[in-house]
Design an enzyme around this catalytic site. Structure first.
Site, PDB file in Angstrom:
ATOM      1  N   ARG A  47       0.822  -1.207   0.000  1.00 57.85           N
ATOM      2  CA  ARG A  47       0.000   0.000   0.000  1.00 57.85           C
ATOM      3  C   ARG A  47       0.859   1.262   0.000  1.00 57.85           C
ATOM      4  NH1 ARG A  47      -4.148  -0.597   4.867  1.00 57.85           N
ATOM      5  NH2 ARG A  47      -2.239  -1.376   5.857  1.00 57.85           N
ATOM      6  N   ILE A 137       3.227 -23.735  14.124  1.00 58.55           N
ATOM      7  CA  ILE A 137       2.914 -25.107  14.519  1.00 58.55           C
ATOM      8  C   ILE A 137       2.370 -25.886  13.324  1.00 58.55           C
ATOM      9  CG2 ILE A 137       1.589 -26.566  16.079  1.00 58.55           C
ATOM     10  CD1 ILE A 137       1.296 -24.131  17.923  1.00 58.55           C
ATOM     11  N   GLY A 188       3.915  -5.566  23.080  1.00 57.03           N
ATOM     12  CA  GLY A 188       3.659  -5.808  21.670  1.00 57.03           C
ATOM     13  C   GLY A 188       2.870  -7.065  21.373  1.00 57.03           C
ATOM     14  N   ASP A 202     -10.713 -13.872  16.507  1.00 58.23           N
ATOM     15  CA  ASP A 202      -9.559 -14.526  15.896  1.00 58.23           C
ATOM     16  C   ASP A 202      -9.611 -16.032  16.121  1.00 58.23           C
ATOM     17  OD1 ASP A 202      -6.532 -14.294  14.909  1.00 58.23           O
ATOM     18  OD2 ASP A 202      -6.528 -15.549  16.698  1.00 58.23           O
ATOM     19  N   LYS A 206     -10.241 -19.486  13.445  1.00 60.49           N
ATOM     20  CA  LYS A 206      -9.364 -20.663  13.438  1.00 60.49           C
ATOM     21  C   LYS A 206     -10.141 -21.928  13.785  1.00 60.49           C
ATOM     22  CE  LYS A 206      -5.452 -17.743  14.672  1.00 60.49           C
ATOM     23  NZ  LYS A 206      -4.533 -17.287  15.741  1.00 60.49           N
ATOM     24  N   GLY A 305       3.545 -14.008  15.121  1.00 63.54           N
ATOM     25  CA  GLY A 305       4.816 -13.317  14.935  1.00 63.54           C
ATOM     26  C   GLY A 305       5.350 -13.509  13.531  1.00 63.54           C
TER      27      GLY A 305
END
Length: 429
Positions: A47, A137, A188, A202, A206, A305
């Protein structure tokens, strides 16, 4: 080894995308050896083109993602921009122009996975998405390939690192929810707006993906019961400890006892300290799988991450590139079972209920009568009273969620019940 490189288009170059590009560059020789052909980063759609992106040739950067996926010479599109649109249109366009897709987009896959698989199959392309659930994972591939000959009955896991960090901090330090959230934000782990994490959105996306793969049934985000963790208190953790439990935000997908339906849900739950998921600390993820032949399996590791998620993306990229070289495709959607998704009311589990009641004779008998009238059997009761006020903690035997809801509604109508302080399910026993 084939000398003509396989060309990769990268959609998005944020935390994950930039790490994917870095690994593709620094591990280019290893990737080529594992695939059987070199891979080349052919374009990067962003963007903000003016932003400096270390290690990426500025000539590859474009703001026209549509033109990039329509080039016709792209072998694989890696989509890490997230969201529904323009990701959905870009992915379907990639299939139409002869590219396979690797995605980390859990929200889109939970909402429109079936449609995307259909377009991929129509054009003979791959759709891989290991990175959409639980970061690094290996989970999607074991479920749909390694356990393809087994019958999966239950998948229960911690699939959001932010919420696990917050709950772990509350458990280990006695901190309140807001204090733990503030620390997660400072470190963070939590976004400036943590709603998607702490309200379970979220994890619900999943759960939909995991349920669909595990039970060979189409499960959409709307099919998943969702309950956030913002109401979990230090008092809940104190009660959990008295029971030898801790509290986790769990995604639970399970097949009914008669095998005729499935359920998918996300909510906080107490689990015994002896359960493997209870020891998952910090921002880590873990998923516990129960199947007929393999028995109990647990997958554990960093669930988010840049580097962990990029690891999953690159694993998919290698697999898809290998398929391109052999002219084959990997597993597509498996929804042959087409089992109905039952409502939350049909779920059967145990419950921990904390009531604020008047401290006078007969209260316990009134409460017990309400439970009996709704066919909810009581396992244990703990009562503490002081100065006319009392708390009553009831732990039930297994009962349906609908029965529990009826019980709570009736309890709230009792004059002697001042309030229902908390209701929490007890899992993992």
């Amino acid at each position: 080894m084939r000398t003509r490189p396989l060309k990769v288009a990268l959609l998005g170059c944020g935390v994950v995308g930039s790490e994917v590009a870095r690994i593709m560059t620094t591990h280019a020789d290893d990737l080529a050896a594992r695939i059987g052909a070199p891979v080349e980063l052919a374009g990067v759609a962003v963007r903000r083109p003016s932003k400096v992106r270390e290690g990426i040739d500025p000539a590859l950067v474009t703001t026209d993602a549509t033109a990039l996926v329509k080039r016709g010479d792209i072998d694989v599109v890696v989509e890490v921009i997230g969201g529904i649109e323009p990701a959905r249109t870009l992915i379907t366009t990639a299939f139409e122009y002869g590219a396979s897709v690797v995605s980390a987009n859990k929200a889109l896959l939970a909402q429109d996975g079936a449609a995307l698989h259909a377009v991929a199959e129509e054009h003979g392309e791959d759709l891989y998405y290991e990175a959409a659930v639980a970061g690094a994972i290996p989970l999607i591939r074991p479920l749909r390939e390694s356990l393809a000959g087994d019958k999966i009955n239950r998948v229960m896991g911690i699939v959001n690192g932010t919420t696990n960090f917050i709950l772990d901090k509350m458990d280990s330090t006695g901190a309140g929810y807001q204090e733990a959230l503030d620390e997660a934000t400072a470190l963070g782990y939590a976004e400036a707006d943590p709603t998607a994490d702490v309200e379970g959105f979220d994890a619900a996306a999943k759960a939909a993906i995991l349920a669909g793969i595990s039970f060979h049934t189409r499960v959409r985000l709307d099919d998943v019961y969702r309950e956030g963790m913002t109401e979990v208190t230090a008092a809940d953790f104190a009660s959990a400890k008295e029971m030898g439990c801790t509290i986790k935000l769990l995604a639970i997908c399970e097949r009914a006892a008669d095998g005729a339906s499935v359920t998918a849900r996300v909510h906080p739950a107490m689990i015994p300290l002896t359960h493997p998921l209870a020891s998952v600390r910090g921002a880590y993820n873990a998923v516990f799988v129960e199947s007929d032949a393999a028995g109990q399996l647990m997958f554990y590791g960093p669930g988010a991450g840049g580097s962990p998620t990029a690891s999953a993306v690159l694993g998919d990229l290698v697999a898809v590139c290998r398929n391109r070289l052999t002219g084959s495709t990997g597993p597509g959607e498996s929804a042959y079972a087409a089992l109905p998704v039952s409502p939350m009311g049909d779920v059967v589990t145990r419950y921990h209920i904390s009531l604020d009641v008047a401290d006078k004779p007969g209260v316990l008998a009134q409460v017990a009568t309400v439970f009996a009238e709704h066919d909810v059997s009581i396992d244990t009761v703990r009562q503490q009273g002081k100065d006319g006020e009392a708390s009553l903690v009831v732990v039930t035997h297994r009962a349906s969620d609908a029965s529990l809801a009826g019980t709570v509604e009736a309890l709230r109508k009792l004059d002697t019940v001042r309030g229902v302080a908390s209701i929490m399910r007890v899992e993992g026993e």
